[in-house]
Design a protein around this motif. Structure first.
Motif, PDB file in Angstrom:
ATOM      1  N   ALA B 183       0.838  -1.205   0.000  1.00 18.78           N
ATOM      2  CA  ALA B 183       0.000   0.000   0.000  1.00 18.78           C
ATOM      3  C   ALA B 183       0.875   1.257   0.000  1.00 18.78           C
ATOM      4  O   ALA B 183       0.614   2.216  -0.737  1.00 18.78           O
ATOM      5  N   ILE B 184       1.928   1.247   0.816  1.00 14.85           N
ATOM      6  CA  ILE B 184       2.797   2.427   0.898  1.00 14.85           C
ATOM      7  C   ILE B 184       3.602   2.563  -0.396  1.00 14.85           C
ATOM      8  O   ILE B 184       3.749   3.648  -0.958  1.00 14.85           O
ATOM      9  N   SER B 185       4.100   1.420  -0.871  1.00 16.30           N
ATOM     10  CA  SER B 185       4.895   1.413  -2.089  1.00 16.30           C
ATOM     11  C   SER B 185       4.094   1.952  -3.280  1.00 16.30           C
ATOM     12  O   SER B 185       4.581   2.769  -4.064  1.00 16.30           O
ATOM     13  N   ASN B 186       2.851   1.519  -3.376  1.00 19.87           N
ATOM     14  CA  ASN B 186       1.990   2.006  -4.461  1.00 19.87           C
ATOM     15  C   ASN B 186       1.724   3.500  -4.336  1.00 19.87           C
ATOM     16  O   ASN B 186       1.699   4.224  -5.333  1.00 19.87           O
ATOM     17  N   ALA B 187       1.492   3.944  -3.102  1.00 21.30           N
ATOM     18  CA  ALA B 187       1.217   5.371  -2.892  1.00 21.30           C
ATOM     19  C   ALA B 187       2.412   6.200  -3.353  1.00 21.30           C
ATOM     20  O   ALA B 187       2.264   7.254  -3.978  1.00 21.30           O
TER      21      ALA B 187
END
Lengths: 524, 238
Positions: B183-187
């Motif tokens: 989730a953080i990586s995608n953001a």
């Protein structure tokens, strides 16, 4: 008078003896009472239902999906970073300033026991009561005891992360005292019963309407007329009017401290609102709660340290108010002398896990931190998941570095993995803490503190494969061939990289590897 | 000059064209290329996950492979940094310390090698497209690679370079981070891709294929319609 029977702290029970100055692991072993483990938070609100890793992952997912909030936080952080860059450009050499600031803080840490004892001696001469606290309950008990001995009822506080860390407000409220935060940001989150979102800008995540809402619904009408509008000036005036009454009525003012000055026995506090001056100066009793790592050897060190704090933290050349507190009001035996200032001043020196960090030579430089927040302001993780997601008192890169060693690597080590190791934090830190490399060191400690059997065997398998070129080539061929065959499994639990595939594509399958190309003629 | 080529495993397996372009550019710059075919991986995934022993066992294979090299060049800021910056730490206090320090000294990131070792910026390339640069974090902050790719691109004919706001912001790849915290990586990928999109560039160029794999992977599924290309591929174009 409190020194004798209240000083139950780490120095008395486990700390170095007063004559020695050498530091070793054994003299700095952890206190007999483990540090308090504050309750986990959910979007800043207290809850006790989730383990830290699960809480982090769940909250990160929610925060990362909130595009408008992420943009809001990112814009705020970007503005601070831009202002900082402009101010840094006014330095002759910001890099030399970082070197010197780091060296000053390092000198304090390398001699911390002698420095703290020197502070105690000089502060005592200045009329300050110095106390030592090993952990959270010890701080809270000592504050409550001072309150009770002086028949005090109410507290006004200025911003202090050390008191956030030990949950002093809750302890005081539970013991029946009244506590009001005087820093505007802290006051707002106190009304909302939240933890600070950012340890320098505690309520930066809130918009005007949300602040007005808190003022409308959490402040009683006896206390104040309703706030006029959500105009920033109106909001500030509303809080100011409440604060002015509290400064006058509070029995005790509690503050934090930015620097413990060894050679002067004084405490330096840096602030922008003037609220700390009133908190420390108006009530009859002033209590400082400060982490031992805030030690600075000499008064003259402030010339650089305060400048670095203002610049790195908020892009200010110097923060609005910088005050050095040398003790309570001074009077002779006949009661003649200074007519203002507190009648008593207490300083509680807090360990709460700091000596554990001190005992680890690889991570010790993290104690140089002056809590400017610059690493949060440039961190892409922070700006995408927000401060509450961390579930710790200190957020962002420095939080991910100090929380595991201070509060348990097995419990908080995951924070070190929640980083792409981009290094923006290290590049920015005004005291040159090796932040992103520390995350790697904590990962190494985590594999020991909380062994992950599946991951470890995968790594063993990986290492075996990569030692043998033939195995590697065969493996790569199999992986590329089979990924196509396994298409029906994509996105399911059996898909090893479903976490990637969900929102990202993979590169297409090339006809040959580079090595095959080389061997089939590329060499020429 | 004799150059030992260090091709990271994902370039070997997934993006051989980047390796081929690297060979072409280095040859054009007058280098004689040696490619030890026993190459696998530098061990970064194990290192970044906290597994020192496993990292050393992979690293020793690298130390053996390049023991006779004069200069080792790699078209990856991240994998160069692993060898140049982290090997000396990984092997400190072990019998391989001296070998690791030596390999560190002779290892170069591709653009840094061209500009600062060979003193070459004009490779006679032509690339008639609008591009924007992504500074890979490892190259940028571990190795100080910032101006080198820009100096090289400046000499490319018919190219138009437009800087994006978030050039120096991490793309969110971070190795295992991308699958451990998707989730953080995608953001982070979103922030990077949106910034690249605002430049209206046709290509995002970088010296790190791992970052580009992430940017392309995110952009393919979520937009904008941008292509990614390694610096070596632009320099190889004529």
């Amino acid at each position: 008078m409190y020194r004798g029977h209240l000083a139950r702290g780490w120095r008395r029970s486990r700390g170095p003896d007063a004559h020695g100055t050498t530091m070793s692991r054994s003299t700095y072993e952890q206190p007999s009472t483990p540090p308090t483990d504050p309750p986990e938070t959910h979007n800043g609100r207290l809850t006790t239902t989730r383990i830290p890793l699960k809480q982090f992952k769940e909250d990160a997912e929610l925060a990362a999906a909130d595009d408008p909030q992420r943009l809001f936080v990112r814009t705020a952080m970007r503005n601070v970073a831009n202002t900082r860059a402009k101010t840094e450009a006014m330095f002759g050499s910001i890099q030399s300033a970082r070197d010197v600031a780091a060296a000053i803080k390092w000198e304090g840490l390398q001699n911390i026991e002698a420095m703290l004892l020197q502070f105690e001696e000089n502060a005592t001469k200045n009329g300050i009561n110095v106390h030592w606290a090993a952990d959270g309950p010890s701080v809270c008990n000592q504050v409550i005891e001072i309150m009770r001995q002086n028949n005090a009822r109410s507290v006004i506080k200025s911003k202090s992360m050390a008191t956030e860390e030990v949950h002093l407000n809750h302890a005081l409220l539970d013991a029946g005292f009244e506590v009001v935060e005087s820093d505007l940001g802290e006051y707002i989150i106190q009304l909302r019963d939240e933890a600070p979102y950012h340890f320098v800008f505690p309520s930066m995540h809130l918009k005007r309407g949300e602040i007005k809402d808190a003022f409308d619904h959490k402040v009683s009408r006896e206390e104040s007329a309703p706030v006029a509008s959500d105009d920033p000036e109106a909001l500030t005036m509303f809080a100011r009017n409440i604060m002015r009454q509290k400064y006058l009525s509070a029995d005790v003012g509690i503050s934090g401290g930015n620097f413990i000055i060894a050679d002067s026995g004084a405490i330096a506090i840096t602030e922008n609102e003037g609220n700390a001056r009133l908190t420390c100066g108006v009530p009859k009793i002033h209590i400082v709660v400060v982490g031992i790592e805030k030690i600075a050897p000499k008064l003259e060190d402030l010339a650089l340290l305060q400048t670095m704090l203002g610049t790195a933290g908020a892009g200010q050349l110097l923060t609005g108010y910088n005050t050095v507190y040398f003790g309570p009001r001074r009077r002779n035996e006949n009661g003649e002398g200074e007519v203002d200032g507190p009648e008593q001043m207490h300083v509680i020196l807090l360990d709460n896990g700091r000596t554990k960090l001190l005992a680890d030579p690889a991570l010790r430089d993290a104690l140089r931190c002056i809590r400017c927040g610059a690493c949060l302001n440039v961190c892409p993780i922070f700006s995408n998941v927000g401060g509450h997601t961390y579930g710790t008192t200190y957020q962002g890169p420095i939080g991910a570095v100090i929380s595991p060693p201070m509060r348990g690597t097995a419990q908080y080590g995951h924070l070190a993995y929640a980083s792409s190791l981009c290094g923006a934090c290290t590049e920015t830190c005004p005291v040159k803490i090796d932040l992103h490399h520390h995350l790697l060191r904590i990962r190494q400690q985590y594999t020991v503190a909380k062994p992950q059997a599946a991951e470890k065997s995968a790594m063993n398998w990986f290492a075996r494969t990569m030692r043998h070129p033939l195995l590697y080539r065969a493996g790569a061929r199999v992986a590329l061939t089979f990924d196509g065959l396994l298409r029906p499994l994509h996105g399911t639990r059996l898909d090893a990289i479903s976490a990637w595939r969900k929102r990202r594509s993979l590169p297409g399958k090339p006809t040959q590897s580079f090595t095959s190309w080389w061997q089939s003629g590329g060499k020429q | 000059m004799k150059v030992h080529l260090f091709i990271p495993c994902f370039i070997d397996t997934l993006m051989p064209d980047v390796g081929i372009a690297t060979v072409e550019v280095l040859r054009r710059a007058g280098c004689e290329i040696i490619y030890p075919t026993g190459q696998t991986c530098c061990g970064q995934p194990a290192f970044n996950s906290g597994y020192t022993e496993q990292t050393r066992s992979i690293g020793r294979h690298m130390l053996d492979l390049f023991k006779d090299a004069e200069a080792v060049v790699s078209p990856s800021g991240s994998c160069s940094a692993m060898v140049k910056v982290f090997y000396p730490q990984v092997f400190a206090g072990t019998p391989d310390e001296a070998r690791a320090n030596h390999l560190s000294e002779i290892t170069w990131e591709f653009s840094d090698f061209l500009v600062n070792k060979l003193g070459v910026t004009d490779l006679g390339a032509r690339f008639p497209h609008k591009v924007t640069i992504h500074d890979g974090c490892h190259g940028l902050r571990e190795l100080g690679v910032r101006d080198q790719p820009r100096q090289l691109l400046e000499k490319v004919k018919d190219i138009e370079l437009i800087e994006m706001d978030e050039a120096r912001t991490c793309c969110g790849f971070g190795g295992t981070f991308a699958v451990k915290f998707p989730a953080i990586s995608n953001a982070m990928g979103q922030v990077k891709c949106e910034s690249a999109g605002r430049t209206k560039a046709e290509y995002v160029v970088s010296g790190d294929s791992s970052c580009l794999m992430h940017v392309q992977g995110y952009a393919d599924k979520n937009g904008p319609a941008v292509k990614t290309i390694h610096l070596a591929q632009i320099l190889a174009s004529q």
